[in-house]
Design an enzyme around this catalytic site. Structure first.
Site, PDB file in Angstrom:
ATOM      1  N   LYS A   1     -15.547  16.873  11.144  1.00 12.67           N
ATOM      2  CA  LYS A   1     -14.475  17.790  10.765  1.00 12.67           C
ATOM      3  C   LYS A   1     -14.525  19.068  11.596  1.00 12.67           C
ATOM      4  CE  LYS A   1     -11.837  17.052   8.146  1.00 12.67           C
ATOM      5  NZ  LYS A   1     -10.564  16.260   8.228  1.00 12.67           N
TER       6      LYS A   1
ATOM      7  N   LYS B   1       0.809  -1.220   0.000  1.00 13.15           N
ATOM      8  CA  LYS B   1       0.000   0.000   0.000  1.00 13.15           C
ATOM      9  C   LYS B   1       0.843   1.272   0.000  1.00 13.15           C
ATOM     10  CE  LYS B   1      -4.156  -1.861   2.200  1.00 13.15           C
ATOM     11  NZ  LYS B   1      -5.112  -1.735   3.327  1.00 13.15           N
TER      12      LYS B   1
END
Length: 358
Positions: free
Chosen positions: A159, A41
């Site tokens: 957020k 990855k």
């Protein structure tokens, strides 16, 4: 002397570009991953470091766990906290998403405060912490604005609360342990991917249009930014002394998904990609959303234009953005190159020379 910095969430779309930008400018980078054994990855990052002759190392740390963060931060002069959860569909339990975002951010900041070496943290927030929950939409939003948590969906809440928690944490630190904080608030992030696994939810509209995964475009759109320009802004947020204690919007002009479709159809139609250009009625989108969780994410934003100003970043940091058209086409090309989008479903016509001008 080479400065060592930490970047969280190394295998993510944004973090990968931030790492590359930092390596290109001579920084030594330590980057966090959840699993050190999953080398595939992060192979694209190791390749970039080798190509650039850069100093890149990896450390194991997870936003959901306390372990690993002090070791990851040790000896670093700055931290780029880029990692954050992003749901592909509305979560069944929004508190899980919010907890990971808030507590994960605080874990990173606590480690930074305890390190004795970190002088500045650049936090990747979002315009989701600015634009949502307001009763009035026809307003140009700036860094002075905050989303209204009580009227926001789960991701926007996560957020907003994570960024609020970061500012509160730094403000409460004793002077001897306090570091400088800068927040970067990007819009929808376009631009080329570095590998097939380093994609993000922001690529979904482009992938769906190119692959024929949707019959048309809902009346949704986004204020966009190119990931390469966003990486530059992160670096400038570290290097500019006056950026300490500031937020910076990183989002340009609003673009409707229908215009994505028209641009992609004009460029990739001759190559055999059948890109839909019709606009889907709101009523149809709402009906589909009853059965499709991913489409359900778009319903609250139907017909709403994201209007933001990045003037502060331009004025204070000297930051610039490239034209949206080039970013969109580069996104599409990279998704095709890395096999995220399958090949065309019909024979291609002769391809004219591509122009990336605005």
């Amino acid at each position: 002397m080479i400065t060592r910095v930490l970047v969280t969430g190394a295998t993510g779309f944004v973090a990968g570009q931030v790492i590359t930008e930092l390596l290109e400018h001579g920084y030594a980078v330590r980057a966090t991953v959840r699993d050190l054994s999953a080398t595939g990855k992060r192979a694209h990052l190791a390749e970039a470091a080798a190509r650039l002759g850069g100093d890149l190392e990896f450390a194991a740390a997870d936003l959901d766990r306390e372990t690993g963060w002090e070791a990851a931060v040790s000896g670093c002069a700055a931290v780029f906290h880029v990692a954050s959860p992003f749901p592909a569909a509305p979560p069944d339990n929004e508190n899980e998403l919010i907890t990971t975002a808030v507590e994960g951010t605080l874990r990173v900041l606590r480690a930074a405060a305890a390190s004795g070496s970190v002088r500045r943290v650049v936090l990747t927030s979002s315009i989701a912490a600015i634009t949502h929950g307001h009763d009035v939409h026809d307003v140009v939003r700036t860094e002075a604005d905050w989303s209204v948590v009580e009227k926001s969906a789960a991701y926007q809440k996560s957020k907003t609360l994570a960024e609020r928690a970061a500012w509160d944490f730094v403000a409460a630190l004793p002077a001897a342990a306090r570091f400088e904080l800068v927040a970067v608030n990007p819009g929808m992030i376009l631009g080329p991917v570095q590998s097939a696994t380093a994609t993000s939810t922001s690529h979904e509209p482009v992938r769906l249009l190119l692959s024929g995964g949707v019959p048309g475009s809902p009346r949704v759109g986004w204020a966009t930014v190119d990931v390469r320009d966003l990486a530059v802004l992160h670096r400038l947020a570290l290097e500019t002394p006056a950026a300490a204690g500031q937020r910076y919007v990183a989002a340009g002009e609003h673009v409707w998904m229908r215009d994505f479709g028209r641009t992609l159809a004009a460029e990739f139609g001759p190559r055999g990609y059948r890109v839909p250009t019709r606009v889907l009625p709101d009523l149809l989108v709402r009906a589909i959303a009853l059965f499709d969780k991913t489409i359900r994410l778009t319903v609250p934003t139907l017909g709403i234009e994201e209007r933001l100003s990045s003037e502060k970043a331009r004025r204070e940091l000297g930051w610039t953005m490239r034209p949206v058209r080039g970013s969109l086409l580069d996104t599409a090309e990279s998704l095709i190159q890395h096999g995220v989008v399958p090949g065309p479903r019909r024979a291609a016509a002769p391809v004219p020379a591509r122009s990336t001008s605005a």
